[in-house]
Design a protein around this motif. Structure first.
Motif, short mmCIF file in Angstrom:
data_model
loop_
_atom_site.label_atom_id
_atom_site.label_comp_id
_atom_site.label_asym_id
_atom_site.label_seq_id
_atom_site.Cartn_x
_atom_site.Cartn_y
_atom_site.Cartn_z
N ARG A 58 15.16 -1.60 -1.35
CA ARG A 58 14.20 -1.54 -2.45
C ARG A 58 14.81 -0.79 -3.64
O ARG A 58 14.68 -1.22 -4.79
N GLN A 59 15.50 0.30 -3.36
CA GLN A 59 16.12 1.06 -4.43
C GLN A 59 17.14 0.21 -5.18
O GLN A 59 17.18 0.23 -6.42
N GLY A 92 0.80 -1.21 0.00
CA GLY A 92 0.00 0.00 0.00
C GLY A 92 0.83 1.27 0.00
O GLY A 92 1.84 1.39 -0.69
N LEU A 93 0.40 2.24 0.83
CA LEU A 93 1.00 3.56 0.82
C LEU A 93 2.04 3.77 1.90
O LEU A 93 2.57 4.86 2.05
N GLU A 94 2.35 2.75 2.67
CA GLU A 94 3.30 2.90 3.76
C GLU A 94 4.74 2.86 3.24
O GLU A 94 5.03 2.23 2.23
N ASP A 95 5.62 3.53 3.97
CA ASP A 95 7.05 3.49 3.68
C ASP A 95 7.72 2.47 4.58
O ASP A 95 7.24 2.17 5.68
N SER A 96 8.82 1.97 4.11
CA SER A 96 9.63 1.08 4.94
C SER A 96 10.59 1.92 5.78
O SER A 96 10.60 3.15 5.70
N ASP A 97 11.41 1.26 6.58
CA ASP A 97 12.45 1.97 7.31
C ASP A 97 13.59 2.29 6.35
O ASP A 97 13.56 1.95 5.16
N ALA A 98 14.60 2.98 6.85
CA ALA A 98 15.69 3.44 6.00
C ALA A 98 16.38 2.27 5.29
O ALA A 98 16.65 2.33 4.09
N GLN A 99 16.65 1.21 6.02
CA GLN A 99 17.33 0.06 5.42
C GLN A 99 16.46 -0.57 4.33
O GLN A 99 16.95 -0.93 3.26
N GLY A 100 15.16 -0.69 4.60
CA GLY A 100 14.27 -1.27 3.61
C GLY A 100 14.16 -0.43 2.36
O GLY A 100 14.13 -0.96 1.24
#
Length: 396
Positions: A292-293, A280-288
């Motif tokens: 993903r990038q 959905g619209l949630e972000d992961s934490d910095a590591q995630g």
């Protein structure tokens, strides 16, 4: 094969335009647009929110945007590389910027103003309208995703259009006294620099702002790695035209395109299912987010490379070069802009769900996706053939 001397900067250099059509790139662009439609269709139908493997895969189909960026890097940087390698005068900036503005704004304004008028999208006041119509909304705080939600990527593209000729001027000065092969190697090193800048900037913004509380993710700097993928392949494509060494490298690298596509598929699967990224619209934490990038970067590498550089005889290239695929590529911009009208609206569901009385987040995926795709392609084709293409042809 025309060969450039590698001992003098541009002696007896052939004239290269770097603008030759790459039909498979058009086909890949069309598939990337369809992936975005499926991504959004799965969201509004509730399928991407399902706690199963399919839901995870649907949630990551926004990888189509990095593929768009990488294709832009390839197609737009190629003419600059050709001129730098052959020692010609730099590509004039103003004609480049004018054509890029004519490519992006007429189709966008048609889609945005129409959807705004019928209530399919919304903006936050006059300021919201001003920043959306000028594609500067990604720099306007909470207005970053107002208007046509996915138009944030157009703002990123617009910034790339601004930066690329300026970067090319600097790069040309750096490489001008070098031999042709050295020029290409330096330009490839510059692409690595773009990746470093991108990863570092994202890491810093995540470090300072937790789970990306700012709009930095939408800037050209945060997405520079995706553009750099295409730019690096542009260097290899031009090098293959002027240097037997680069041509041999291209042939070895893309002798088996299916390995690249397989690698992209594996990277996509791991990114979608093994990193624990939210739906959905949630972000992961910095590591995630950084993981993903990197996963999306590998997908861009594994798809754009063979589409742009594998020879025409390979089955994958022929498939991406079919009439249907190339047509989808031609109307992909309009499909990308118009499909939202069939899926979502600020005061309710989009026309597809409303027409069949399907509730939001509880609808059948296949008909929702099919109808949104057909409607988006129809609108995109009308936009391309009646507005975008005539304008580009007139001011070519």
């Amino acid at each position: 094969m025309t060969t450039l001397a590698t001992t003098s900067p541009a002696a007896a250099a052939p004239r290269l335009s770097g603008t030759e059509r790459v039909p498979a790139a058009d086909g890949l662009r069309g598939l990337a647009a369809v992936a975005i439609v499926l991504h959004h269709s799965a969201f509004v139908s509730g399928n991407s929110l399902a706690p199963d493997r399919w839901g995870a895969l649907y949630s990551r189909l926004d990888v189509g945007v990095p593929v768009f960026f990488a294709l832009s890097g390839f197609l737009l940087f190629r003419p600059f590389v050709a001129r730098m390698v052959t020692g010609e005068a730099a590509t004039p900036m103003w004609p480049f910027w004018r054509r890029r503005l004519l490519r992006i704004f007429p189709g966008y304004w048609l889609a945005f103003l129409t959807q705004l008028a019928i209530g399919a999208v919304s903006v936050l006041g006059f300021t919201g309208f001003a920043v959306s119509v000028s594609l500067t909304h990604v720099y306007a705080g909470r207005r970053a995703l107002s208007g046509i939600t996915q138009s944030w990527s157009l703002a990123t593209e617009l910034a790339f259009y601004l930066v690329l000729p300026l970067y090319a001027v600097v790069a040309a000065r750096v490489v001008r006294r070098r031999a042709a092969t050295q020029r290409l190697l330096l330009l490839l090193a510059g692409c690595v620099g773009w990746v470093v800048i991108s990863v570092a900037s994202r890491a810093v913004s995540l470090r300072l702002n937790g789970a990306l509380q700012t709009n930095w993710r939408y800037t050209v700097f945060a997405n520079a790695d995706y553009f750099a993928v295409g730019m690096a392949f542009a260097c290899l494509a031009v090098g293959a035209q002027v240097s037997p060494t680069f041509e041999a490298l291209r042939q070895r690298m893309f002798a088996r395109p299916w390995l690249w596509y397989l690698g992209a598929a594996v990277a996509f699967y791991i990114t979608a299912t093994q990193l624990g990224l939210p739906r959905g619209l949630e972000d992961s934490d910095a590591q995630g987010e950084l993981a993903r990038q990197m996963g999306y970067l590998l997908v861009a590498v594994g798809t754009v490379g063979p589409a742009c550089l594998a020879t025409a005889r390979h089955a994958s290239t022929r498939l991406l070069s079919t009439r249907v695929a190339v047509f989808l590529g031609a109307v992909s911009y309009g499909l990308y802009l118009w499909h939202q009208i069939f899926l979502s609206a600020p005061r309710g569901v989009g026309y597809v769900l409303r027409a069949f009385n399907w509730p939001l987040f509880d609808a059948p995926l296949v008909p929702v996706f099919a109808l949104a795709t057909v409607g988006g392609v129809a609108c995109g084709a009308a936009s391309w053939y009646l507005v975008e293409k005539p304008i580009l042809d007139r001011y070519r």
